[in-house]
Design a protein around this motif. Structure first.
Motif: not given
Length: 674
Positions: A23-30, A55-59, A71-73, A110-112
């Motif tokens: 899924k798309k991460s809500p924390k993605n800054v774009r 891809l870099v993801v988090e659970p 997982y959030l991308v 931050e990493i986004s």
């Protein structure tokens, strides 16, 4: 090593996760989403080479803190969307495994942000050369390269062309010595030597327009009249190369082999001239790229009305009536039945065969010839009816010339009262020829009477003027069949302006002249009957044409200050607007005057700043730049501007323009053309 998918929470683990579990991460800054075009390009690239970067993801966790199995991308949302697009097209499964890196340690936002900031795009020149390398090393064409990188084939062609620019100029571009627009202007051709030569000749003004123009100055644009006439396809089939600008609208490009193009044009014109001569029976036919102003021919005949037989007239009337009836019957139908369309074409061909009712006399065709010239619009211009001096028929003695000598006119040297030899004295009782002196005396009195009577009859006087000028205009080689001592001439302008025969004004005059010439009788003695039977408007139109072709306002070698002053008054009277007849271009003006004159024109038409910007250019570049700056402003050189306004009484408020220019030229030292 990449692990198979399971609920993995270890930081740094590389795992293959099904596409439908990402899924798309809500924390993605774009926040601004990827455009459809970007997603399409990414999908194409992945289809060719796969996903090159994981891809870099988090659970994802639910509200209770339990993993949801999704997982959030954080990094690689564009790659995820590209794979989703491929899945929607059935190219891959929805459960397609995607290589991912688990990140549970770093802050996702931050990493986004770091992913989108801490990177540097490759220099465009590196991309251009890399595309060129793929084409040369692997033999891939634009379509293949575009398919592997998600770029359209036209864009790939542009980048390949830029990659083929001189390495010297690419190095300057890398150092910001050239802009991309300037580099694209150099890329109009792949000739490295020419590119470097033009670059060395540039001054501070390096506008893409001037660069592109310099790169193509020895080539022929595809909208040139020669190309329109021959056709770019015929030129290419003959082995000619067409240069295309991949970066701007080039209106068909440029033809590089000018000699080949001119040869094809002349061959086509010669073939047309030969066809006309054979089909119509002319004595000669000549083909020319430009109007042959120096052909030396002064005599020309025009078609005249053909007297049709009663049978022909009846056939034409019946055919026209049938054609009109059939046209009216099927007028509302868009797609005509084949048989009806064929019938209409057949009837039209029959009507065309009868002609327009005008034609040349067979004797004139046997003596005369045809010029076939390439017109300004790319169409063949056919000028029929020219007659060489050696082909002119001998002058025909007027009918009754011998009879005119007696009794009303005596032969030269006749003595009043003289009798023929061998006659007796009874001849003295008969009427004897009059002496020359008496004839002149009597006719002088008659002339005086005609002058006075004509002066009292303006309508007939106008008829006489129209008649006399018509004879001078349309029968220059014949003795004038008029008793008015009026003189008129039409000075050929081609000796002063070689290309004037194909201008708007000259074409309009020629068309008007031919329309009147068609109505002129073969015998000039019948012109009076024609003039007297014209209605008032037609007679005035004929007079205006005859007077118009006699105008000579050329300022050449002879000094005619009074005539030039009258030309200004005439221009005022007819509200002459030379802007509709003439345009200042590099060819017509700027390339033929000094740099000082060019600067003066730009100052008047645009501004002092515009003139200052081009002042340091070399003259050819300055003339080209001036044309672009002045176009559409309506600027004209002083010689072509409207004359000074007239005040009451017919005098001018200022010195007429022709006189003013003449005075300026004499008072100021000449500026040598550069």
């Amino acid at each position: 090593m990449t692990a198979k998918f399971e609920t993995v929470l270890d930081h740094g683990a590389v795992v293959e996760i099904p596409l439908n579990k990402l899924k798309k991460s809500p924390k993605n800054v774009r926040k601004v989403p990827h455009s459809p075009g970007e997603i399409e390009a990414r999908a194409t690239s992945i289809a060719a080479k796969g996903v090159l970067q994981p891809l870099v993801v988090e659970p994802e966790f639910d509200e209770a803190g339990e993993p949801t199995g999704f997982y959030l991308v954080t990094i690689g949302e564009g790659r995820r969307l590209a794979q989703c697009l491929r899945a929607s097209r059935k190219e891959i499964r929805k459960t397609e495994p995607v290589r991912c890196v688990i990140d549970t340690l770093n802050d996702a936002a931050e990493i986004s942000l770091d992913e989108n900031i801490s990177r540097t795009d490759m220099h465009p020149a590196d991309q251009f050369e890399a595309f060129r390398d793929l084409g040369e090393r692997k033999g891939w064409g634009p379509e293949e390269i575009g398919a592997r990188f998600g770029v359209s084939a036209p864009v790939v062609r542009q980048r390949l062309r830029l990659g083929a620019v001189s390495p010297k100029l690419l190095a300057i571009y890398r150092e910001d010595g050239l802009t991309l627009d300037q580099l694209m202007a150099f890329g109009v051709t792949e000739d490295h030597a020419r590119q470097e030569q033009v670059f060395e000749q540039l001054s501070f003004n390096r506008s893409p327009h001037l660069i592109r123009r310099a790169m193509t100055e020895a080539k022929v644009p595809a909208d040139d009249r020669r190309v329109v006439f021959v056709g770019a396809e015929a030129y290419a089939e003959a082995g000619g190369v067409i240069l295309r600008d991949l970066f701007t609208e080039d209106r068909g490009g440029w033809l590089e082999d000018v000699a080949l193009l001119d040869r094809l044009v002349l061959e086509k014109l010669v073939a047309l001239a030969t066809q006309l001569r054979e089909a119509e029976g002319w004595k000669w036919a000549q083909a020319h790229l430009d109007y042959p102003t120096g052909h030396g021919l002064t005599t020309r005949v025009y078609p005249r009305r053909i007297e049709r037989t009663a049978e022909d007239e009846a056939s034409i009337a019946a055919l026209s009536e049938a054609y009109d009836a059939l046209t009216e019957q099927w007028g509302e139908v868009e797609d005509l039945p084949p048989d009806v369309e064929a019938k209409l074409a057949e009837m039209d061909a029959e009507l065309q065969a009868y002609g327009d009712g005008y034609g040349f006399d067979p004797d004139e065709i046997a003596r005369g010839g045809v010029f076939v010239v390439l017109g300004h619009d790319g169409q063949a211009r056919i000028e029929r009816g020219w007659v060489r001096a050696e082909d002119l028929p001998p002058p025909v003695e007027a009918e009754g010339a011998e009879d005119d000598a007696s009794p009303g006119m005596a032969p030269a040297g006749a003595v009043e009262g003289a009798a023929e030899d061998g006659e007796d004295d009874e001849a003295e009782d008969e009427l004897a020829p009059l002496s020359d002196r008496l004839i002149a005396d009597l006719t002088a009195h008659r002339t005086a009477g005609l002058r006075d009577a004509l002066a009292e009859n303006p309508d007939v006087a106008l008829l006489c003027v129209v008649h006399a000028l018509t004879l001078r205009t349309f029968y220059p080689a014949c003795a004038p069949a008029t008793c008015l001592d009026l003189r008129s001439a039409s000075t050929g302008l081609g000796q002063y302006a070689p290309e004037i025969e194909d201008t708007r004004a000259s074409r309009a005059i020629d068309q008007r002249h031919e329309a009147w010439a068609r109505q002129m009788p073969e015998d000039p003695r019948e012109v009076w009957a024609l003039v007297t039977t014209l209605d008032g408007d037609s007679r005035q139109s004929l007079l205006a044409h005859c007077v118009g072709v006699s105008v000579n306002a050329v300022r050449a070698w002879e000094r005619r200050p009074a005539a030039l002053a009258h030309a200004d008054q005439l221009a005022q009277a007819v509200s002459l607007d030379m802007g509709s007849y003439w345009t200042p271009t590099e060819h017509s003006y700027f390339g033929r005057v000094t740099k000082a004159r060019i600067g003066e024109a730009v100052r008047e038409a645009v501004s002092d700043e515009a003139a200052a910007r081009i002042a340091s250019l070399k003259k050819p570049e300055m003339a080209q730049a001036a044309e672009q700056l002045v176009v559409g402003t309506g600027w004209l050189p002083p010689l072509l501007r409207a004359a000074a306004a007239l005040v009451e009484g017919g005098s001018a408020e200022a010195v007429p323009q022709g006189e003013a220019d003449l005075a300026d030229a004499e008072a100021a030292p000449a500026i040598a053309a550069e």
